[in-house]
Design an enzyme around this catalytic site. Sequence first.
Site, short mmCIF file in Angstrom:
data_model
loop_
_atom_site.label_atom_id
_atom_site.label_comp_id
_atom_site.label_asym_id
_atom_site.label_seq_id
_atom_site.Cartn_x
_atom_site.Cartn_y
_atom_site.Cartn_z
N HIS A 1 13.40 16.74 30.60
CA HIS A 1 14.04 15.81 31.52
C HIS A 1 13.94 14.34 31.14
O HIS A 1 14.93 13.61 31.10
CB HIS A 1 13.49 16.00 32.94
CG HIS A 1 14.06 15.02 33.91
ND1 HIS A 1 13.52 13.77 34.13
CD2 HIS A 1 15.17 15.09 34.69
CE1 HIS A 1 14.26 13.13 35.02
NE2 HIS A 1 15.26 13.90 35.38
N HIS B 1 16.16 23.87 40.32
CA HIS B 1 16.17 22.57 39.64
C HIS B 1 15.09 22.50 38.57
O HIS B 1 13.91 22.60 38.89
CB HIS B 1 15.95 21.49 40.71
CG HIS B 1 16.00 20.10 40.22
ND1 HIS B 1 14.95 19.23 40.35
CD2 HIS B 1 16.99 19.42 39.58
CE1 HIS B 1 15.30 18.06 39.84
NE2 HIS B 1 16.52 18.14 39.37
O1 G3P Z 1 21.66 17.44 38.29
C1 G3P Z 1 20.92 17.20 39.44
C2 G3P Z 1 19.68 16.44 39.13
O2 G3P Z 1 18.93 17.18 38.19
C3 G3P Z 1 19.95 15.06 38.60
O3 G3P Z 1 18.82 14.30 38.48
O4 G3P Z 1 16.96 13.25 37.31
O5 G3P Z 1 16.65 15.50 38.30
O6 G3P Z 1 18.03 15.23 36.26
P1 G3P Z 1 17.56 14.58 37.54
MG MG Z 2 18.71 17.26 36.04
#
Ligand code: G3P
Ligand code: MG
Length: 231
Positions: free
Chosen positions: A50, A9
């Site tokens: 992000h 992630h």
């Molecule tokens: O795509 C999964 C996750 O990344 C979604 O939330 O806020 O971490 O981009 P965020």
């Molecule tokens: Mg994400």
Amino acid sequence: MNDFIYFAHRGASGYEPENTLIAIRKALEMGAKWIEIDVYAVENELVVIHDERLERTTNGKGLITNSSLDYLRSLDAGKGEKIPLLREVFETIGHDAGLNIELKGRETAELIVSYINEFVGEYGWEYSRILVSSFEHHELQRVKKLQPEILLAPIFSRIPEDYITIAKEIDAFSVNLDAGFINKKYVEEIHNQMMKVFAYTLNDKKDIQFMKEIGVDGVFTNYPELIELTE
Ligand code: G3P
Ligand code: MG
């Protein structure tokens, strides 16, 4: 994409500054087979970051979409790393992993389609190694119209009643859900539509084990070494 999938992630963001090339290299070193990143459209480029604003992850200030590309590229996104361009992420991963690109903000659909067409057409990427996801379901609908072969995933943080309809409209590959809202009933509903379920964001091996037990097909984690610990 049949095995349980671990998406690193924002790269291996538990170890390196999130959404940077060193976080992506770290994830590859740790054996991640899929990497997730977030992108915004700025001056006809997709930049990898992000938040809507710069303050948390860089030494800059302001809104991403109100900044020039030159300014964004002059900033430090951690450990001296630049905010990457999507193109650099494709090049860094090469043939070593799949890429989940999460579209943030607006006006990303045309750009992502043109990048994917380029990297599939000219650099040996396959559609099966790219997943485009977003909370902005309208952007996914535009991607679908422009290039139906691209695998798509609507993301939901709360699960609305019509979530299956939204996913079916774009013939989604998967439905990506906040782990806090997943239960077996949702997993079954989604599997009945022949779609996969991916859960975000899980950084504890017991939680990941639970997701596996209720039939989730993959998770997003900041700690790709959990791959080995839960297998
Ligand atoms: O795509 C999964 C996750 O990344 C979604 O939330 O806020 O971490 O981009 P965020
Ligand atoms: Mg994400």
